[in-house]
Design an enzyme around this catalytic site. Structure first.
Site, PDB file in Angstrom:
ATOM      1  N   GLU A 261      -6.551  -6.500   6.249  1.00 40.17           N
ATOM      2  CA  GLU A 261      -6.965  -5.436   7.100  1.00 40.17           C
ATOM      3  C   GLU A 261      -8.087  -4.494   6.454  1.00 40.17           C
ATOM      4  OE1 GLU A 261      -3.727  -2.760   8.294  1.00 40.17           O
ATOM      5  OE2 GLU A 261      -5.109  -1.566   9.708  1.00 40.17           O
TER       6      GLU A 261
ATOM      7  N   ARG B 218       4.627  -3.265  -2.540  1.00 39.80           N
ATOM      8  CA  ARG B 218       5.750  -2.999  -1.747  1.00 39.80           C
ATOM      9  C   ARG B 218       6.751  -3.871  -1.282  1.00 39.80           C
ATOM     10  NH1 ARG B 218       0.832  -0.070  -0.705  1.00 39.80           N
ATOM     11  NH2 ARG B 218       0.390  -1.418   0.943  1.00 39.80           N
TER      12      ARG B 218
END
Ligand code: AMP
Length: 172
Positions: free
Chosen positions: A96, A59
Site C-alpha cells: 500500500e 506485527r
C-alpha cells in the site's frame, strides 16, 4: 469481537498522508483483548491439524506466536531482508505504501506441514501473496491464510488464492 474492535486505534496519515493506519498495539496491551485474540484465532484452526504458523514481520509475529502456542504448533518468521541468519528464499512485492522484499529460511517448512500464514492487517494483499508464494515453494500439504483485520475496501482478498481459505477476525 466488539471488545477487540473497541481497542483498535485509527492513526490518520501514518506512515504517510492519506493512510488510516490500524494500530493494534492498543489491542495487544490490553490483557483481555490479547487473550481474546489468541482464543478466537485458535478456534478457526482447532481441528485442522496445523503444524506451523508463519508470522510476517513484524506485527504478524505477535498474533502468529499466540496462535501457534494455542494450537500446539511451531512458529516460523517471515522477515525483512538480511535478518535471517541461515539460507533463505526471497520474494519482492508492492504494498500500500512502497515496495518491499521478504525472506524465509529454506528449511522452515516441510512437505508434511499444514501451515497457517498470519499477519495483523490485510490491505492490498501484496505482502501476504509474496509470503504465500514463498511457502508454496516448500510444498506443504496445505496453506491457510489468516489476519486479525481485513480492510475490505482495498479488496486484498481478491489477490489471494481461494484454496487458502482466507479468514479474518474483523472486517472494516
Ligand atoms: P498489504 O501488502 O498492502 O496487504 O499490506 C499489509 C502489510 O502492511 C501488513 O503487514 C500491515 O501490517 C501493513 N499495513 C498496510 N496498510 C495498513 C493499514 N492501513 N493499517 C495498518 N497496517 C497496514
Amino acid at each position: 469481537m466488539e471488545y477487540i474492535k473497541a481497542h483498535v486505534r485509527d492513526v490518520m496519515d501514518f506512515p504517510k498522508k492519506g493512510i488510516v493506519f490500524k494500530d493494534l498495539t492498543t489491542v495487544f496491551k490490553d490483557p483481555r483483548a490479547l487473550h481474546t485474540i489468541g482464543w478466537d484465532l485458535s478456534q478457526i484452526y482447532r481441528d485442522k491439524g496445523v503444524t506451523k504458523v508463519v508470522g510476517i514481520e513484524s506485527r504478524g509475529f505477535i498474533g502468529g506466536s499466540i496462535l501457534a502456542f494455542e494450537l500446539g504448533a511451531g512458529f516460523v518468521p517471515v522477515r525483512k531482508p538480511g535478518k535471517l541468519p541461515a539460507d533463505t528464499l526471497k520474494a519482492s512485492y508492492d504494498k500500500e505504501y512502497g515496495t518491499d522484499t521478504i525472506e524465509i529460511h529454506r528449511d522452515a517448512i516441510t512437505e508434511d506441514d499444514i501451515v497457517v500464514l498470519h499477519d495483523d492487517v490485510l490491505a492490498t494483499g501484496g505482502t501476504m501473496l509474496a509470503a504465500y508464494n514463498l511457502v508454496k515453494q516448500m510444498n506443504p500439504k496445505k496453506i491457510y491464510i489468516n489476519f486479525i483485520i481485513e480492510l475490505g475496501a482495498l479488496n486484498g482478498r481478491a489477490l489471494l488464492p481461494a484454496e487458502a481459505e482466507v479468514t479474518s477476525l474483523i472486517t472494516y
